[in-house]
Design a protein around this motif. Structure first.
Motif, PDB file in Angstrom:
ATOM      1  N   ILE A   1       0.844  -1.203   0.000  1.00  0.00           N
ATOM      2  CA  ILE A   1       0.000   0.000   0.000  1.00  0.00           C
ATOM      3  C   ILE A   1       0.875   1.248   0.000  1.00  0.00           C
ATOM      4  CG2 ILE A   1      -1.611   1.346   1.404  1.00  0.00           C
ATOM      5  CD1 ILE A   1      -2.880  -1.349   2.238  1.00  0.00           C
ATOM      6  N   GLY A   2       1.938   1.238   0.813  1.00  0.00           N
ATOM      7  CA  GLY A   2       2.864   2.370   0.832  1.00  0.00           C
ATOM      8  C   GLY A   2       3.560   2.552  -0.507  1.00  0.00           C
ATOM      9  N   GLY A   3       3.982   1.466  -1.144  1.00  0.00           N
ATOM     10  CA  GLY A   3       4.614   1.551  -2.457  1.00  0.00           C
ATOM     11  C   GLY A   3       3.663   2.058  -3.519  1.00  0.00           C
ATOM     12  N   TRP A   4       2.421   1.596  -3.472  1.00  0.00           N
ATOM     13  CA  TRP A   4       1.419   2.089  -4.425  1.00  0.00           C
ATOM     14  C   TRP A   4       1.191   3.581  -4.218  1.00  0.00           C
ATOM     15  CZ3 TRP A   4      -3.368   4.150  -3.071  1.00  0.00           C
ATOM     16  CH2 TRP A   4      -4.189   4.468  -4.139  1.00  0.00           C
ATOM     17  N   TRP A   5       1.109   3.992  -2.965  1.00  0.00           N
ATOM     18  CA  TRP A   5       0.896   5.398  -2.651  1.00  0.00           C
ATOM     19  C   TRP A   5       2.095   6.245  -3.094  1.00  0.00           C
ATOM     20  CZ3 TRP A   5       1.145   7.787   2.841  1.00  0.00           C
ATOM     21  CH2 TRP A   5       0.592   9.066   2.830  1.00  0.00           C
ATOM     22  N   GLY A   6       3.297   5.737  -2.906  1.00  0.00           N
ATOM     23  CA  GLY A   6       4.493   6.460  -3.322  1.00  0.00           C
ATOM     24  C   GLY A   6       4.583   6.612  -4.834  1.00  0.00           C
ATOM     25  N   GLY A   7       4.164   5.611  -5.573  1.00  0.00           N
ATOM     26  CA  GLY A   7       4.223   5.676  -7.026  1.00  0.00           C
ATOM     27  C   GLY A   7       2.982   6.225  -7.671  1.00  0.00           C
TER      28      GLY A   7
END
Length: 125
Positions: A112-118
C-alpha cells in the motif's frame, strides 16, 4: 523479477522506515506513558511498526522507476524479517502463525505504501 529491483530504493526505504518506526514509537509510547495510559509503550511500538512499514514502502515506491507496489511489498517483507530477527535475539516467544501473520501484514502494508508512493508518478505519465 528480483533482478529488476532498485536496491537503492530498497535500502533507503528500509532506512526511512526504521527511522519513522523509532520516532513514532518513542513519541506515541512516551506520550501515552506520560499521560498514565497503562501499556502505552506497547501501543506506541505497534503504531511505530505499522507506520514504519508504510513509510518504508512509500519511500521504496517513490524512488523506484517501475513496479512501485512490488518494491513496497519487498521492503515491507524485509522490514518484517528484521523485526523477526530482532525478536529472536531477544528470545521472544513467538509461534509460526505469528510470524506468518506479520509477513502477510508487512507485504500488504508495504505494498500500500509503495502504491501510494508511485501514485503521482503513474498519474503524471
Amino acid at each position: 523479477m528480483l533482478f529488476a529491483l532498485n536496491l537503492t530504493a530498497i535500502g533507503l526505504g528500509l532506512a526511512g522506515g526504521g527511522l519513522s518506526a523509532t520516532f513514532v514509537a518513542l513519541v506515541v509510547g512516551g506520550g501515552l506513558t506520560v499521560f498514565g495510559v497503562e501499556g502505552g509503550a506497547d501501543v506506541g511500538l505497534v503504531l511505530g511498526v505499522v507506520s514504519g512499514m508504510l513509510v518504508a514502502g512509500f519511500v521504496a515506491g517513490k524512488l523506484s522507476l517501475h513496479s512501485h507496489r512490488f518494491h513496497g511489498s519487498v521492503v515491507g517483507l524485509l522490514f518484517a524479517g528484521l523485526l523477526i530477527m530482532l525478536a529472536g535475539f531477544g528470545e521472544a516467544q513467538t509461534s509460526i502463525l505469528m510470524v506468518l501473520w506479520l509477513a502477510l501484514l508487512s507485504v500488504v502494508i508495504g505494498g500500500i505504501g509503495g502504491w501510494w508512493g508511485g501514485y503521482k508518478r503513474i498519474s503524471a505519465q
